[in-house]
Design an enzyme around this catalytic site. Structure first.
Site, PDB file in Angstrom:
ATOM      1  N   ASP A  49      -8.420  -6.200  -5.130  1.00  0.00           N
ATOM      2  CA  ASP A  49      -8.149  -4.936  -4.453  1.00  0.00           C
ATOM      3  C   ASP A  49      -8.900  -3.811  -5.160  1.00  0.00           C
ATOM      4  OD1 ASP A  49      -7.103  -2.899  -2.930  1.00  0.00           O
ATOM      5  OD2 ASP A  49      -5.094  -3.005  -3.791  1.00  0.00           O
ATOM      6  N   SER A  73       0.820  -1.203   0.000  1.00  0.00           N
ATOM      7  CA  SER A  73       0.000   0.000   0.000  1.00  0.00           C
ATOM      8  C   SER A  73       0.863   1.267   0.000  1.00  0.00           C
ATOM      9  CB  SER A  73      -0.966  -0.040   1.192  1.00  0.00           C
ATOM     10  OG  SER A  73      -1.979   0.917   1.066  1.00  0.00           O
ATOM     11  N   HIS A  88      -6.175  -6.395  -1.306  1.00  0.00           N
ATOM     12  CA  HIS A  88      -5.131  -5.391  -1.092  1.00  0.00           C
ATOM     13  C   HIS A  88      -3.979  -5.956  -0.276  1.00  0.00           C
ATOM     14  CE1 HIS A  88      -3.518  -1.353  -0.683  1.00  0.00           C
ATOM     15  NE2 HIS A  88      -3.523  -1.455   0.632  1.00  0.00           N
TER      16      HIS A  88
END
Length: 446
Positions: A362, A159, A422
């Site tokens: 994601d 991320s 994610h």
């Protein structure tokens, strides 16, 4: 490549020992400590030595893990929820990376997790400041742990951690070349990374529409909100762009019955939904609910501020694990929507091995957006990379089932991880966990 996939599950299996008389079972060899990276800024690190029955830690790589947010704790979430030796219930994790590598968790930027600042003025403002702080920590770490100076060193990230990892990798490359940091930097892996935020935001609508999570009206509303973010970015109004990004997330939620931004097929757990106990409103409330709480859930906070804090024995009394998380994000808000595609270009030009990997499910950093920024690279190998067809990788536990696709050219690789969200390394967000848990080996041995 095929050889790298063979036996990967066996490589990841390991056993952890228990210290007698302690309520916290631990890996046999680990160390931790603080580095004062600036006046009033104190960064916490936690090292686990590789635990392999077939090789010494000196024969295995060292991996530094960087969490996202900014404000997510590597020493907490990355360690106990994803790749460390123990899970959140302090039970041995069969898919820990320690059988294949030593792992260095760093609570980064300062103010994250156990890292802290004496005043909020000492919090970082942008990734350049984050990278500068990390150079101080890495110089201290490799000077202290000289046995790791010649061991291949990789940076893995997730991320916003990927955005920081790119900036850190570039500064580390310069520092190694200048001789100011002694280490064997071998490459960086950018997992579902916030490299070009606007490319993610602009593809939310098309991605959700293509997966039947938006109708025509919803697509129009999300697209309109996203275009407002784009206009702010074009004008260089990055703080405004961050505010509009949060508003766009609200529009997405309203039109999708509250889709999970981390995995579009997974519902938020009870610990992740907004409750009446939230005291903040507006921007910070949305931030906490969507992007801080999933990394600092109640049970994890109790663990980190209870038995783990007691075990470590070095956490100042006035420091609460995760206590500055929201302040970290707010301090970085003006930098949040800035792209770092140019930094990835510089890494590739410098010959650094760069791997991008992304989960199919994601939303917050959807794969469509990742593909868009990759196509913007000025790297001289891009035209050859684009002409290549991807190669399928089978699920290592289910024959004849595709688990991922990949393309690699020279020092750049891209992996499309199917059925993953994610947090590719967290079983809650990765339906196809058999593939996700082998990703480390793919990158290291590609």
């Amino acid at each position: 490549m095929a050889r790298a996939w063979m036996g990967m599950l066996a490589v990841l299996l390991f056993a952890v020992s228990f210290y007698k008389g302690s309520c916290v079972p631990v890996q046999a060899k680990e160390e931790w400590g603080y580095v004062d990276v600036r006046d009033g800024a104190h960064m916490f690190w936690w090292l686990y030595y590789a635990n392999s029955s077939s090789a010494s830690y000196k024969d295995l790589p060292l991996v530094m893990w960087l969490q996202g947010g900014p404000g997510g704790s590597s020493c907490g979430f990355g360690n106990f929820e994803e790749i460390g030796p123990l899970d959140r219930d302090l039970k041995p994790r069969e898919t820990s990376w320690l059988r294949a590598a030593s792992v260095l968790f760093v609570d980064n930027p300062v103010g994250t997790g156990y890292s802290y600042t004496d005043t909020e003025d000492a919090l970082t403002k942008d990734v350049a400041m984050v990278a500068s702080d990390m150079m101080v920590l890495l110089k201290s770490f490799f000077s202290l742990k000289t046995e790791f100076q010649s061991i291949p060193f990789y940076i893995f990230s997730e991320s916003y951690g990927g955005k920081m990892a790119a900036a850190i990798s570039l500064e580390l490359t310069k520092a190694v070349q200048a001789g100011s940091i002694k280490c064997n930097f071998a490459g960086v892996a950018l997992g579902d990374s916030w490299i070009s935020p606007i490319d993610s935001v602009m593809t939310w609508g098309p991605y959700l529409y293509s997966t039947s999570l938006l109708d025509d009206n919803g697509l129009d509303e999300v697209t309109t909100a996203a275009k407002a973010v784009l206009e702010a970015v074009k004008q260089g109004q990055y703080q405004k762009a961050t505010d509009l990004w949060s508003i766009t997330e609200n529009v997405v939620e309203q039109n999708t019955n509250g889709v999970n931004f981390y995995n579009i097929l997974t519902q938020d757990s009870d610990e992740m939904v907004k409750t009446s106990s939230d005291q903040t409103n507006g921007f910070l409330s949305s931030l906490k609910r969507r992007h801080i709480r999933p990394l600092h859930r109640q049970s994890l906070s109790e663990l980190m501020n209870g038995p783990i804090r007691q075990k470590l024995g070095v956490i100042p009394k006035n420091v609460t694990w995760g206590g500055q998380a929201e302040a970290v994000f707010e301090s970085m808000a003006g930098d949040f929507m800035k792209p770092v595609v140019d930094i990835v270009d510089q890494l590739l030009a410098a010959g650094v091995n760069v791997t991008v990997y992304n989960g199919q499910l994601d939303l917050i950093v959807d794969t469509m957006g990742q593909e868009f920024w990759v196509k913007q690279l000025k790297w001289d190998g891009l035209q050859y990379f684009n002409k290549m067809k991807w190669t399928a990788l089978e699920d290592p536990q289910t024959q004849s089932q595709t688990g991922a696709f990949y393309k690699t050219y020279k020092n750049f690789a891209f992996y499309w991880i199917l059925k993953a969200g994610h947090m590719v390394h967290n079983i809650l967000f990765c339906t196809n966990f058999n593939v996700c848990k082998t990703l480390f080996n793919i990158v290291i041995f590609r």
